[in-house]
Design an enzyme around this catalytic site. Structure first.
Site, short mmCIF file in Angstrom:
data_model
loop_
_atom_site.label_atom_id
_atom_site.label_comp_id
_atom_site.label_asym_id
_atom_site.label_seq_id
_atom_site.Cartn_x
_atom_site.Cartn_y
_atom_site.Cartn_z
N HIS A 1 9.28 0.98 3.15
CA HIS A 1 10.32 1.37 4.07
C HIS A 1 11.14 0.03 3.94
CE1 HIS A 1 7.79 -1.59 6.38
NE2 HIS A 1 6.69 -0.69 6.51
N GLU A 2 11.99 -0.24 5.00
CA GLU A 2 13.04 -1.16 4.95
C GLU A 2 12.34 -2.62 5.21
OE1 GLU A 2 16.37 -2.49 4.49
OE2 GLU A 2 16.48 -0.62 3.59
N GLN B 1 -2.78 -12.28 8.09
CA GLN B 1 -3.03 -11.78 6.59
C GLN B 1 -2.43 -12.95 5.95
OE1 GLN B 1 -2.92 -7.95 4.87
NE2 GLN B 1 -0.95 -8.41 4.45
N MET C 1 8.82 -2.48 11.94
CA MET C 1 8.69 -1.52 10.89
C MET C 1 7.44 -1.46 10.38
SD MET C 1 12.02 -0.63 8.80
CE MET C 1 13.64 -0.74 9.54
N SER C 2 6.52 -0.42 10.07
CA SER C 2 5.40 -0.41 9.64
C SER C 2 5.13 1.07 9.08
CB SER C 2 4.24 -0.58 10.84
OG SER C 2 2.93 -0.19 10.40
N HIS D 1 9.49 -3.38 3.53
CA HIS D 1 9.11 -3.77 2.00
C HIS D 1 10.22 -4.09 1.35
CE1 HIS D 1 5.90 -0.83 3.12
NE2 HIS D 1 5.03 -1.84 2.92
N MET E 1 0.67 -1.24 0.18
CA MET E 1 -0.06 -0.37 0.00
C MET E 1 0.88 1.38 -0.14
SD MET E 1 -3.53 -0.92 1.94
CE MET E 1 -2.91 -0.59 3.73
N ARG F 1 2.39 2.78 9.34
CA ARG F 1 1.92 3.48 10.36
C ARG F 1 2.68 4.36 11.62
NH1 ARG F 1 -3.85 2.09 10.40
NH2 ARG F 1 -4.08 0.42 9.07
N GLY G 1 4.94 -10.06 4.48
CA GLY G 1 5.38 -10.21 5.58
C GLY G 1 4.77 -10.76 6.82
O1 PAF Z 1 -0.35 -5.75 3.85
C1 PAF Z 1 -0.56 -4.87 3.15
O2 PAF Z 1 0.02 -3.80 2.94
C2 PAF Z 1 -1.89 -4.86 2.52
O3 PAF Z 1 -2.91 -5.51 3.33
C3 PAF Z 1 -1.98 -5.67 0.97
C4 PAF Z 1 -1.58 -7.15 1.38
C5 PAF Z 1 -1.12 -5.02 0.05
C6 PAF Z 1 -3.34 -5.46 0.34
O4 PAF Z 1 -3.96 -4.31 0.51
#
Ligand code: PAF
Length: 280
Positions: free
Chosen positions: A34-35, A154, A185-186, A37, A30, A188, A148
């Site tokens: 950051h690190e 998820q 890390m997030s 990702h 989304m 948010r 992650g």
């Molecule tokens: O983890 C996320 O950033 C979101 O939930 C995802 C998997 C991209 C779906 O929108």
């Protein structure tokens, strides 16, 4: 790096790669990268060399309009990071094409969401996640995808969806990346105030105390108590020890488990976990 901004172009491109027999790997995001990702991109590159990453802030997975609107955005910076990390195709679809109409279909997994971890307090959240990931898989046609472990619930739901709906995508997870003091890390975290940032570390402390308790043979009640202690000043949604496959609270000590916490800091909901698996 190729930038694709339409669903039809993405479908045509992935179709072509598929026909040529080029397997691809996919990392959906989304944005506000950051690190954490970056580590997913690096892991993905080890699976297949052709990497597709998407940036789409999925409105239907947010529980409030405010949270969706406040979600941090930085497209220019994100594109630089994608390029730097060797992403081959950046897919940034417009909301009007992703949701030409309000989705009526629901992909839900009640056994792993109802009353469980984030599913208990975020109605419709995981349906929104499964919906977008399902469609992103259709449009990008990857052989594999990486998620992650910070969002463990998820990851588990997506892995089960891919398997049960036979989507032809192998779903991998990659470990959580932490700041030097342990905070996961997030995107948010960017919204935390200086004092909130200091408070947020309590979540990591709770998980560490939980792990110490499990390692030293404490009873589950003692472990649960130890986890709650550092979280006292925060509004806690859950702080518990779960079975990593069923997400039910552990009834007796086990070798494999998930310690997980969701708590609010500065009006921001943060989650983190430690996943303990036996080496296979
Ligand atoms: O983890 C996320 O950033 C979101 O939930 C995802 C998997 C991209 C779906 O929108």
């Amino acid at each position: 790096m190729q930038i694709i901004r339409s669903v039809s172009e993405m479908k045509a491109f992935s179709e072509k790669l598929f026909r040529e027999g080029t397997p691809t790997v996919f990392v959906p995001t989304m944005g506000y990268l950051h690190e954490g990702h970056a580590s997913l991109f690096r892991r993905a590159k080890q699976v297949h060399p052709v990497l597709i990453a998407s940036i789409f802030i999925n409105p239907i997975q947010f529980n409030s309009r405010e949270d969706f609107e406040k979600y941090p955005r930085s497209e220019e910076r994100d594109l630089e990071i994608l390029k730097r990390e060797g992403v081959n195709i950046a897919f940034l679809p417009p909301a009007s094409e992703v949701y030409p109409q309000q989705p009526g279909i629901r992909i839900s997994y009640p056994a792993l969401t109802e009353g469980k971890l984030c599913g208990a307090t975020r109605p419709g959240h995981f349906e929104g996640v499964l919906h977008i990931v399902h469609n992103l898989f259709l449009w990008t046609k990857p052989a594999a995808a990486v998620f992650g472990e910070k969002d463990y619930q998820q990851f588990l739901l997506i892995a089960r969806m891919a398997q049960e709906l036979d989507l032809g995508v192998t779903v991998y997870s990659a470990p959580t990346i932490r700041e030097s003091d342990g905070l996961a890390m997030s995107s948010r975290n960017a919204r935390l105030s200086a004092s909130g940032r200091r408070e947020a570390i309590r979540i990591f402390h709770a998980l560490s105390l939980g792990k110490n308790g499990m390692d030293s043979g404490s009873s589950l009640d003692e472990v649960r108590q130890a986890m709650l202690e550092p979280l006292q000043p925060l509004k806690v949604e859950y702080a518990d020890i779960f079975h990593p496959d069923t997400l039910t609270p552990l009834q007796e000590r086990a070798e494999e488990y998930l310690l997980a916490v969701a708590a609010w800091v500065d009006g921001i909901r943060l989650i983190d976990n430690f996943l303990i698996r036996k080496p296979h």
